[in-house]
Motif scaffolding. Structure first.
Motif, PDB file in Angstrom:
ATOM      1  N   LYS A 276     -55.692  32.165 -23.971  1.00 18.51           N
ATOM      2  CA  LYS A 276     -56.497  32.437 -25.105  1.00 18.51           C
ATOM      3  C   LYS A 276     -57.612  31.724 -24.579  1.00 18.51           C
ATOM      4  N   SER A 277     -57.805  30.489 -24.348  1.00 19.48           N
ATOM      5  CA  SER A 277     -59.111  29.866 -24.050  1.00 19.48           C
ATOM      6  C   SER A 277     -59.910  30.504 -22.842  1.00 19.48           C
ATOM      7  N   LEU A 278     -59.239  30.902 -21.885  1.00 18.48           N
ATOM      8  CA  LEU A 278     -60.248  31.703 -20.794  1.00 18.48           C
ATOM      9  C   LEU A 278     -60.879  32.992 -21.477  1.00 18.48           C
ATOM     10  N   SER A 279     -60.136  33.529 -22.377  1.00 19.00           N
ATOM     11  CA  SER A 279     -60.709  34.734 -23.112  1.00 19.00           C
ATOM     12  C   SER A 279     -61.998  34.509 -23.699  1.00 19.00           C
TER      13      SER A 279
ATOM     14  N   PRO B 242     -63.298  30.684 -13.309  1.00 14.98           N
ATOM     15  CA  PRO B 242     -62.853  29.491 -12.928  1.00 14.98           C
ATOM     16  C   PRO B 242     -62.520  29.274 -11.269  1.00 14.98           C
ATOM     17  N   SER B 243     -62.967  28.165 -10.831  1.00 17.10           N
ATOM     18  CA  SER B 243     -62.963  27.833  -9.084  1.00 17.10           C
ATOM     19  C   SER B 243     -61.451  27.619  -8.726  1.00 17.10           C
ATOM     20  N   GLU B 244     -60.529  27.188  -9.958  1.00 19.80           N
ATOM     21  CA  GLU B 244     -59.346  26.576  -9.613  1.00 19.80           C
ATOM     22  C   GLU B 244     -58.342  26.782 -11.130  1.00 19.80           C
ATOM     23  N   ILE B 245     -57.292  27.102 -11.041  1.00 17.23           N
ATOM     24  CA  ILE B 245     -56.244  26.846 -12.015  1.00 17.23           C
ATOM     25  C   ILE B 245     -55.132  26.367 -11.369  1.00 17.23           C
ATOM     26  N   ARG B 246     -54.625  25.016 -11.811  1.00 15.79           N
ATOM     27  CA  ARG B 246     -53.559  24.529 -10.973  1.00 15.79           C
ATOM     28  C   ARG B 246     -52.802  23.625 -12.149  1.00 15.79           C
ATOM     29  N   ASP B 247     -51.545  23.282 -11.620  1.00 11.81           N
ATOM     30  CA  ASP B 247     -50.697  22.342 -12.319  1.00 11.81           C
ATOM     31  C   ASP B 247     -50.996  21.088 -11.715  1.00 11.81           C
ATOM     32  N   VAL B 248     -50.768  20.091 -12.409  1.00  2.00           N
ATOM     33  CA  VAL B 248     -50.927  18.793 -12.334  1.00  2.00           C
ATOM     34  C   VAL B 248     -49.774  17.909 -12.780  1.00  2.00           C
TER      35      VAL B 248
ATOM     36  N   ALA C  65     -57.758  24.081 -15.445  1.00  6.33           N
ATOM     37  CA  ALA C  65     -58.694  25.210 -15.280  1.00  6.33           C
ATOM     38  C   ALA C  65     -59.882  24.483 -15.001  1.00  6.33           C
ATOM     39  N   PHE C  66     -60.616  24.630 -13.768  1.00  7.83           N
ATOM     40  CA  PHE C  66     -61.933  24.294 -13.851  1.00  7.83           C
ATOM     41  C   PHE C  66     -63.103  25.480 -13.659  1.00  7.83           C
ATOM     42  N   LEU C  67     -63.991  25.415 -14.584  1.00  7.73           N
ATOM     43  CA  LEU C  67     -65.109  26.261 -14.652  1.00  7.73           C
ATOM     44  C   LEU C  67     -66.450  25.666 -14.394  1.00  7.73           C
ATOM     45  N   PRO C  68     -66.950  25.742 -13.028  1.00  6.05           N
ATOM     46  CA  PRO C  68     -68.232  25.497 -12.775  1.00  6.05           C
ATOM     47  C   PRO C  68     -69.213  25.985 -13.531  1.00  6.05           C
TER      48      PRO C  68
END
Ligand code: CO
Length: 138
Positions: A23-26, A36-42, A50-53
């Motif tokens: 929903k947020s990415l939408s 997004p350059s990367e979406i990952r679990d921490v 999710a990192f969006l440069p």
């Protein structure tokens, strides 16, 4: 104080707590066009990020993956929204010592080192006008 004050180099990221990543990415990806350059679990933070440069900085979306994390409590209490601003500094250790000497309320008096050798620490919102501030050294 003999040491020169360490410098803030840039806003590194702005972190936003979300309840649903898609929903947020939408908005951030599909409407604003930030890829997004990367979406990952921490796992250690019990979250998905999710990192969006965006130019020299990034928007970081953070979603809790468990109910018992600080991020999950933040989301339950305040709802989705801005969580913190992160500034990159050239010398986090010296900056923390100087902030402490000036009476700034630090959440982490010593930097936390990530698995990748990067360092970060948080300043309490009561010392910053209500904003959680992260210091980061690459
Ligand atoms: Co951050």
């Amino acid at each position: 104080m003999n040491n020169p004050m360490p410098k803030v180099k840039r806003i590194h990221h702005v972190a936003i707590v979300v309840d649903e990543m898609e929903k947020s990415l939408s908005f951030w990806r599909d409407v604003l066009g930030l890829n997004p350059s990367e979406i990952r679990d921490v796992p250690e933070q019990k979250s998905q990020v999710a990192f969006l440069p965006a130019g020299e900085s990034e928007i970081e979306l953070v979603k809790p993956t468990s109910g018992d994390s600080g991020i999950a409590r933040f989301l339950a209490r305040r709802g989705p929204g801005m969580h913190h601003i992160c500034v990159e500094v050239d010398d986090i250790q010296t900056m923390l010592a100087q902030l402490k000497a000036r009476g700034v309320h630090l959440i982490n008096e010593m930097p936390i080192t990530t698995a990748f050798g990067k360092k970060y620490a948080f300043i309490h919102p009561e010392s910053t006008g209500g904003v959680l501030v992260e210091l980061y050294e690459a």
